[in-house]
Each structure stands twice: as structure tokens, then as C-alpha cells.
Design an enzyme around this catalytic site. Structure first.
Site, PDB file in Angstrom:
ATOM      1  N   TYR A  16       0.832  -1.225   0.000  1.00 60.20           N
ATOM      2  CA  TYR A  16       0.000   0.000   0.000  1.00 60.20           C
ATOM      3  C   TYR A  16       0.862   1.269   0.000  1.00 60.20           C
ATOM      4  CZ  TYR A  16      -3.398   3.351   2.060  1.00 60.20           C
ATOM      5  OH  TYR A  16      -4.180   4.442   2.350  1.00 60.20           O
ATOM      6  N   ILE A  17       1.673   1.454   1.011  1.00 62.03           N
ATOM      7  CA  ILE A  17       2.457   2.696   1.098  1.00 62.03           C
ATOM      8  C   ILE A  17       3.652   2.626   0.136  1.00 62.03           C
ATOM      9  CG2 ILE A  17       3.637   4.309   2.665  1.00 62.03           C
ATOM     10  CD1 ILE A  17       2.093   2.870   4.993  1.00 62.03           C
TER      11      ILE A  17
ATOM     12  N   ASP B  19       9.790  -7.595  -3.085  1.00 59.21           N
ATOM     13  CA  ASP B  19       8.546  -7.936  -2.392  1.00 59.21           C
ATOM     14  C   ASP B  19       8.306  -9.430  -2.623  1.00 59.21           C
ATOM     15  OD1 ASP B  19       5.705  -8.045  -1.567  1.00 59.21           O
ATOM     16  OD2 ASP B  19       5.825  -5.861  -1.636  1.00 59.21           O
TER      17      ASP B  19
ATOM     18  N   LEU C 141       5.271 -10.679  -2.311  1.00 59.56           N
ATOM     19  CA  LEU C 141       3.844 -10.723  -2.665  1.00 59.56           C
ATOM     20  C   LEU C 141       2.980 -11.361  -1.575  1.00 59.56           C
ATOM     21  CD1 LEU C 141       4.026 -11.629  -6.484  1.00 59.56           C
ATOM     22  CD2 LEU C 141       4.208  -9.396  -5.386  1.00 59.56           C
TER      23      LEU C 141
ATOM     24  N   SER D 229       5.761   3.391  13.517  1.00 57.55           N
ATOM     25  CA  SER D 229       4.326   3.636  13.682  1.00 57.55           C
ATOM     26  C   SER D 229       4.055   4.423  14.954  1.00 57.55           C
ATOM     27  CB  SER D 229       3.631   2.279  13.764  1.00 57.55           C
ATOM     28  OG  SER D 229       2.337   2.409  14.271  1.00 57.55           O
TER      29      SER D 229
ATOM     30  N   THR E 146       2.093   3.627  16.943  1.00 61.34           N
ATOM     31  CA  THR E 146       1.796   2.624  17.958  1.00 61.34           C
ATOM     32  C   THR E 146       2.947   2.446  18.955  1.00 61.34           C
ATOM     33  OG1 THR E 146       0.757   0.481  18.204  1.00 61.34           O
ATOM     34  CG2 THR E 146       2.585   0.558  16.708  1.00 61.34           C
TER      35      THR E 146
ATOM     36  N   TYR F 161       3.125  -6.698  17.267  1.00 61.55           N
ATOM     37  CA  TYR F 161       3.408  -5.888  16.069  1.00 61.55           C
ATOM     38  C   TYR F 161       4.139  -4.610  16.472  1.00 61.55           C
ATOM     39  CZ  TYR F 161       2.634  -2.311  12.540  1.00 61.55           C
ATOM     40  OH  TYR F 161       2.822  -1.264  11.655  1.00 61.55           O
TER      41      TYR F 161
ATOM     42  N   LYS G 240       8.245  -2.952  15.915  1.00 63.10           N
ATOM     43  CA  LYS G 240       8.626  -1.601  15.468  1.00 63.10           C
ATOM     44  C   LYS G 240       9.610  -0.981  16.465  1.00 63.10           C
ATOM     45  CE  LYS G 240       6.218  -1.506  11.736  1.00 63.10           C
ATOM     46  NZ  LYS G 240       6.925  -1.634  10.464  1.00 63.10           N
TER      47      LYS G 240
ATOM     48  N   ASN H  34      -2.165   7.554  10.896  1.00 63.69           N
ATOM     49  CA  ASN H  34      -3.074   6.607  10.217  1.00 63.69           C
ATOM     50  C   ASN H  34      -3.203   6.906   8.726  1.00 63.69           C
ATOM     51  OD1 ASN H  34      -3.605   6.306  13.068  1.00 63.69           O
ATOM     52  ND2 ASN H  34      -5.404   5.151  12.505  1.00 63.69           N
TER      53      ASN H  34
ATOM     54  N   ASN I  58      -9.367  -2.209   9.685  1.00 66.28           N
ATOM     55  CA  ASN I  58      -9.197  -0.769   9.884  1.00 66.28           C
ATOM     56  C   ASN I  58     -10.420   0.002   9.392  1.00 66.28           C
ATOM     57  OD1 ASN I  58      -5.988  -1.660   9.088  1.00 66.28           O
ATOM     58  ND2 ASN I  58      -6.434  -0.683  11.025  1.00 66.28           N
TER      59      ASN I  58
HETATM   60  P1  NAD Z   1       1.535  -3.678   3.083  1.00 68.31           P
HETATM   61  O1  NAD Z   1       1.233  -4.985   3.723  1.00 68.31           O
HETATM   62  O2  NAD Z   1       0.600  -3.168   2.059  1.00 68.31           O
HETATM   63  O3  NAD Z   1       3.012  -3.691   2.464  1.00 68.31           O
HETATM   64  C1  NAD Z   1       4.071  -4.451   3.015  1.00 68.31           C
HETATM   65  C2  NAD Z   1       4.694  -5.250   1.885  1.00 68.31           C
HETATM   66  O4  NAD Z   1       5.782  -6.047   2.427  1.00 68.31           O
HETATM   67  C3  NAD Z   1       3.716  -6.233   1.231  1.00 68.31           C
HETATM   68  O5  NAD Z   1       3.654  -5.992  -0.162  1.00 68.31           O
HETATM   69  C4  NAD Z   1       4.292  -7.611   1.556  1.00 68.31           C
HETATM   70  O6  NAD Z   1       4.055  -8.532   0.497  1.00 68.31           O
HETATM   71  C5  NAD Z   1       5.769  -7.286   1.769  1.00 68.31           C
HETATM   72  N1  NAD Z   1       6.469  -8.269   2.625  1.00 68.31           N
HETATM   73  C6  NAD Z   1       6.102  -8.725   3.848  1.00 68.31           C
HETATM   74  N2  NAD Z   1       6.995  -9.623   4.290  1.00 68.31           N
HETATM   75  C7  NAD Z   1       7.953  -9.743   3.341  1.00 68.31           C
HETATM   76  C8  NAD Z   1       9.130 -10.535   3.201  1.00 68.31           C
HETATM   77  N3  NAD Z   1       9.478 -11.444   4.124  1.00 68.31           N
HETATM   78  N4  NAD Z   1       9.904 -10.382   2.074  1.00 68.31           N
HETATM   79  C9  NAD Z   1       9.534  -9.501   1.114  1.00 68.31           C
HETATM   80  N5  NAD Z   1       8.430  -8.742   1.177  1.00 68.31           N
HETATM   81  C10 NAD Z   1       7.633  -8.867   2.279  1.00 68.31           C
HETATM   82  O7  NAD Z   1       1.695  -2.604   4.269  1.00 68.31           O
HETATM   83  P2  NAD Z   1       1.691  -1.011   4.212  1.00 68.31           P
HETATM   84  O8  NAD Z   1       0.397  -0.539   4.755  1.00 68.31           O
HETATM   85  O9  NAD Z   1       2.149  -0.561   2.894  1.00 68.31           O
HETATM   86  O10 NAD Z   1       2.801  -0.704   5.325  1.00 68.31           O
HETATM   87  C11 NAD Z   1       4.159  -0.542   4.977  1.00 68.31           C
HETATM   88  C12 NAD Z   1       4.966  -0.428   6.266  1.00 68.31           C
HETATM   89  O11 NAD Z   1       4.459   0.675   7.043  1.00 68.31           O
HETATM   90  C13 NAD Z   1       4.885  -1.659   7.159  1.00 68.31           C
HETATM   91  O12 NAD Z   1       6.141  -1.867   7.753  1.00 68.31           O
HETATM   92  C14 NAD Z   1       3.881  -1.241   8.215  1.00 68.31           C
HETATM   93  O13 NAD Z   1       4.083  -1.926   9.430  1.00 68.31           O
HETATM   94  C15 NAD Z   1       4.163   0.240   8.359  1.00 68.31           C
HETATM   95  N6  NAD Z   1       3.017   1.005   8.865  1.00 68.31           N
HETATM   96  C16 NAD Z   1       1.811   0.896   8.240  1.00 68.31           C
HETATM   97  C17 NAD Z   1       0.701   1.587   8.746  1.00 68.31           C
HETATM   98  C18 NAD Z   1      -0.641   1.453   8.082  1.00 68.31           C
HETATM   99  O14 NAD Z   1      -1.638   1.799   8.715  1.00 68.31           O
HETATM  100  N7  NAD Z   1      -0.737   1.001   6.841  1.00 68.31           N
HETATM  101  C19 NAD Z   1       0.847   2.408   9.884  1.00 68.31           C
HETATM  102  C20 NAD Z   1       2.101   2.511  10.491  1.00 68.31           C
HETATM  103  C21 NAD Z   1       3.190   1.804   9.960  1.00 68.31           C
HETATM  104  N1  UFG Z   2     -12.924   1.717  14.224  1.00 69.33           N
HETATM  105  C1  UFG Z   2     -14.300   1.506  14.297  1.00 69.33           C
HETATM  106  N2  UFG Z   2     -14.832   0.508  13.529  1.00 69.33           N
HETATM  107  C2  UFG Z   2     -14.078  -0.276  12.702  1.00 69.33           C
HETATM  108  C3  UFG Z   2     -12.668  -0.040  12.644  1.00 69.33           C
HETATM  109  C4  UFG Z   2     -12.129   0.971  13.427  1.00 69.33           C
HETATM  110  O1  UFG Z   2     -15.007   2.185  15.043  1.00 69.33           O
HETATM  111  O2  UFG Z   2     -14.631  -1.176  12.057  1.00 69.33           O
HETATM  112  C5  UFG Z   2     -12.332   2.814  15.018  1.00 69.33           C
HETATM  113  C6  UFG Z   2     -11.299   2.373  16.017  1.00 69.33           C
HETATM  114  O3  UFG Z   2     -11.898   1.991  17.232  1.00 69.33           O
HETATM  115  C7  UFG Z   2     -10.417   3.609  16.125  1.00 69.33           C
HETATM  116  C8  UFG Z   2     -10.474   4.218  14.712  1.00 69.33           C
HETATM  117  O4  UFG Z   2     -11.649   3.676  14.133  1.00 69.33           O
HETATM  118  O5  UFG Z   2     -10.975   4.528  17.029  1.00 69.33           O
HETATM  119  C9  UFG Z   2      -9.271   3.872  13.848  1.00 69.33           C
HETATM  120  O6  UFG Z   2      -9.089   2.468  13.833  1.00 69.33           O
HETATM  121  P1  UFG Z   2      -8.083   1.750  12.815  1.00 69.33           P
HETATM  122  O7  UFG Z   2      -8.206   0.285  13.057  1.00 69.33           O
HETATM  123  O8  UFG Z   2      -8.333   2.241  11.430  1.00 69.33           O
HETATM  124  O9  UFG Z   2      -6.652   2.321  13.226  1.00 69.33           O
HETATM  125  P2  UFG Z   2      -5.857   2.191  14.613  1.00 69.33           P
HETATM  126  O10 UFG Z   2      -5.527   3.588  15.030  1.00 69.33           O
HETATM  127  O11 UFG Z   2      -6.544   1.336  15.592  1.00 69.33           O
HETATM  128  O12 UFG Z   2      -4.559   1.401  14.162  1.00 69.33           O
HETATM  129  C10 UFG Z   2      -3.733   1.916  13.129  1.00 69.33           C
HETATM  130  C11 UFG Z   2      -3.004   0.784  12.405  1.00 69.33           C
HETATM  131  C12 UFG Z   2      -1.995   0.126  13.303  1.00 69.33           C
HETATM  132  C13 UFG Z   2      -1.095   1.137  13.907  1.00 69.33           C
HETATM  133  C14 UFG Z   2      -1.905   2.212  14.600  1.00 69.33           C
HETATM  134  C15 UFG Z   2      -1.042   3.304  15.145  1.00 69.33           C
HETATM  135  O13 UFG Z   2      -3.929  -0.191  12.001  1.00 69.33           O
HETATM  136  O14 UFG Z   2      -1.208  -0.736  12.525  1.00 69.33           O
HETATM  137  O15 UFG Z   2      -2.819   2.798  13.676  1.00 69.33           O
HETATM  138  O16 UFG Z   2      -0.308   3.862  14.116  1.00 69.33           O
HETATM  139  F1  UFG Z   2      -0.300   0.515  14.808  1.00 69.33           F
END
Ligand code: NAD
Ligand code: UFG
Length: 331
Positions: free
Chosen positions: A11-12, A31, A33, A124, A126, A148, A152, A178, A198
């Protein structure tokens, strides 16, 4: 610069690939996949009119992973790869420690072997201990409540340990709040298999009619309307933060930590309201019990990134809702 992007089809990562190419960097993507699809690569190639260098490699296999370093003169790494489902990490902690920490150690070993000294790491919000004092600044107390989050925190500490002994090693740690939304072109966004956890991925499924209603997890928090408040940031703004971080390698010290958010908190009810306004689609919801492990409120102070990285966000909450829906409806 030639930048290795781990998890670059996720995603990111996929949004950051676009920003890197727009900023004239060369990218190499790794990646396995696990949580992405080869279709994302095909779409990136078409959209960017490129033939991006891609390795379908599991970073747990250090010998296969070494090939990437052997065949490319990497200048810097943006490390996205990892597992990210908080709930699953509680059920299967070893899976998370093994993958998230294991692949980071393999990456750092190879960086050392091939004399690559620059890394941007996806951390994160978190990692922060729940705090009554908001917004969160980078120096506020840390503390995690699930495996998780612990991966981090551990990786942040590993990077600090390496930087301590190697003064040429540079790590930029970005603590994302987020990320939501999708690329405005409608081609790239958050892919979801199964029922999402989420908020925004769930809302778009309700909008599509695939899920009946949104469960709002609690309305008795000490927040503006009782529902959970978070700092949502458009994924394109977040991707651009990485470009700013690459520039910071030139002048920055060993380790730099930045919050990446907008600094504004929105409640769940406000998100529903903004989504309805942006799309014209009604989102039915029911207030249910709090979700275990949730906190009431968090949002960032992102002044450090603004000041030192010259980072600012462009997209507002209506754009985030509009673009998330635009991607989902085109799937
Ligand atoms: P994502 O799951 O979409 O992307 C992660 C990618 O890593 C995936 O494409 C997956 O296939 C790849 N991957 C996982 N394990 C692997 C391995 N062993 N070898 C090679 N590739 C591998 O996640 P994202 O939302 O794009 O997040 C990217 C990063 O940001 C992650 O480290 C995540 O923890 C961090 N992050 C995400 C969020 C969020 O809300 N999306 C918030 C805070 C931090
Ligand atoms: N929520 C609902 N209903 C749902 C899903 C979420 O009410 O079906 C609420 C949650 O209670 C929270 C808010 O929406 O108040 C956001 O929830 P998310 O699950 O979207 O996000 P979080 O903040 O709980 O967690 C996210 C990422 C984690 C990361 C964290 C801190 O999913 O990976 O932010 O960065 F660790």
C-alpha cells in the site's frame, strides 16, 4: 539515487515508488507478494511508463536477497516490508518477530556487507505509550501493547545501536499515524482480502454494499463525541514524506525520528460524516462495545518534520475519503 524499496508493491510502498520516480530517483523493488500482487507492478509500469526492476524475493532467505545487492549499486533503502495486522500479531507473535525482525536483520547485514549506509524505516505511532497529553511529540514516552508494535520498537532500537557504533550510518525513522486514501489516479490503493480491520477499508466496503453496516467501537471515550480520534494522513502525502527524508540524508545526523501525520484528530463519527459528504453515499452504522486494545485518542505534533524536512501535507479529509472510495469502486 538508486533506492531499494522493500515491500514496494504494498500500500504505502507502491505510492512511494511513484513519488521516487517523479523525483528522478531510480528504484529497485523487493517484495514476496505476501500482501500484494504482481498486478501492482504491471500498473506501476504502465502508469509511470517504465520497466521497473523487481525481485520477487522473500527477504527471510538471505542468499536470495543478497542477489539484489550484488546486482545493483544501492545508495539507500526504504524499508516497508513486514506484516502489519495488530490482532494477528497477538495470536501469532512468533510469526511477527520472525518476519519483521528477521528480515530487518537480514537487510542490515546486507547493507553492512555492501557498504550501504542510509535507511528510512516505517515505524508507527503505535510505539508511543498511551498519553493524556496530546499531541504526541517524538520525545514522549514509548511503550507498546502488542507484538506488532514491539517489532517496530525493537527495530528502532536496533537502528540506534548500529548508528551508535557507525558514525557514517544514517537512519531516518518515520512514525506514521493513520494512512488512508488512495492515489488520485484511482489505480493504486489499499488492497483488502477478506473483512478489513481498519476503519477506512471497512467504510468503503459498506459503501460498496459488501458489508451491511459499520460497527463504531465505543462512544464513551473521553473525546469530542465519545468515539475514537485518530490523525489520518493521505497516503500520497505520506509517500512524499519519504522523498523529504531522502533529502535529509545530506545534512542529517546519525538517527532522526519524525512523526508523520497532519496534527489534526478526527473522530469515527466525523470520518463517517466526511465520507458521506465526499461521496454522497450514506454509511449505516451501529455503536458497539469498545474494541479491545484500542485507545481513545491520539494525534501527532508533526512540527519537527515540518521544520527539519520541510514536510507539509496537501490533502484534507474530504480528499482522503474521496480517493479511498474512488479506488474501491474501480476495483
Ligand atoms: P503492506 O502490507 O501493504 O506492504 C508491506 C509489503 O511487504 C507487502 O507488499 C508484503 O508482500 C511485503 N512483505 C512482507 N513480508 C515480506 C518478506 N518477508 N519479504 C519480502 N516482502 C515482504 O503494508 P503497508 O500498509 O504498505 O505498510 C508498509 C509499512 O508501514 C509496514 O512496515 C507497516 O508496518 C508500516 N506502517 C503501516 C501503517 C498502516 O496503517 N498502513 C501504519 C504505520 C506503519
Ligand atoms: N474503528 C471503528 N470501527 C471499525 C474499525 C475501526 O469504530 O470497524 C475505530 C477504532 O476503534 C479507532 C479508529 O476507528 O478509534 C481507527 O481504527 P483503525 O483500526 O483504522 O486504526 P488504529 O488507530 O486502531 O490502528 C492503526 C493501524 C496500526 C497502527 C496504529 C497506530 O492499524 O497498525 O494505527 O499507528 F499501529
Amino acid at each position: 539515487m538508486k533506492i531499494l524499496i522493500t515491500g514496494g508493491l504494498g500500500y504505502i510502498g507502491s505510492h512511494t515508488v511513484i513519488e521516487c520516480i517523479n523525483s528522478k530517483h531510480t528504484v529497485v523493488i523487493v517484495d514476496n507478494l505476501y500482501n500484494s500482487s504482481i498486478k501492482v507492478l504491471e500498473k506501476l509500469n504502465k502508469f509511470l511508463n517504465k520497466d521497473l526492476k523487481f525481485y520477487k524475493t522473500d527477504m527471510q532467505d538471505i542468499d536470495a536477497f543478497e542477489k539484489v545487492f550484488k546486482e545493483n549499486n544501492i545508495d539507500a533503502v526504504i524499508h516497508f516490508a513486514g506484516y502489519k495486522a495488530v490482532g494477528e500479531s497477538v495470536e501469532k507473535p512468533l510469526k511477527y518477530y520472525d518476519n519483521n525482525i528477521g528480515i530487518t536483520i537480514n537487510l542490515l547485514k546486507l547493507m553492512e556487507r555492501y557498504n550501504v549506509k542510509k535507511i528510512i524505516f516505517s515505524s508507527s505511532a503505535t510505539v508511543y505509550k498511551e498519553s493524556k497529553i496530546l499531541p504526541l511529540t517524538e520525545n514522549m514516552p514509548l511503550g507498546v501493547t502488542n507484538p506488532y508494535g514491539r517489532t517496530k520498537l525493537i527495530i528502532e532500537e536496533i537502528l540506534q545501536d548500529i548508528a551508535y557504533v557507525d558514525k557514517n550510518f544514517k537512519a531516518v525513522i518515520l512514525r506514521y499515524f493513520n494512512p488512508i486514501g488512495a492515489h488520485p489516479c484511482g489505480l493504486f490503493g489499499e488492497e483488502n482480502n477478506g473483512i478489513p480491520n481498519n476503519l477506512m477499508p471497512y467504510i468503503v466496503k459498506v459503501a460498496k454494499g459488501e458489508l451491511e453496516y459499520l460497527r463504531v467501537f465505543g462512544n464513551d471515550y473521553n473525546t469530542k463525541d465519545g468515539t475514537g480520534v485518530r490523525d489520518y494522513i493521505h497516503v500520497v502525502d505520506l509517500a512524499k514524506a519519504h522523498i523529504k527524508a531522502i533529502k535529509a540524508f545530506e545534512f542529517s545526523k546519525n538517527i532522526n525520528i519524525y512523526n508523520i501525520g497532519t496534527g489534526t484528530g478526527y473522530s469515527v463519527l466525523e470520518i463517517i460524516h466526511n465520507f458521506e459528504k465526499a461521496t454522497g453515499i450514506k454509511i449505516p452504522y451501529k455503536i458497539v462495545e469498545r474494541r479491545s486494545g484500542d485507545i481513545g485518542e491520539n494525534y501527532s505534533n508533526s512540527d519537527k518534520a515540518k521544520k527539519e524536512l520541510n514536510f507539509s501535507t496537501k490533502y484534507g479529509i474530504l480528499d482522503m475519503c474521496h480517493d479511498a472510495w474512488n479506488f474501491e469502486k474501480g476495483k
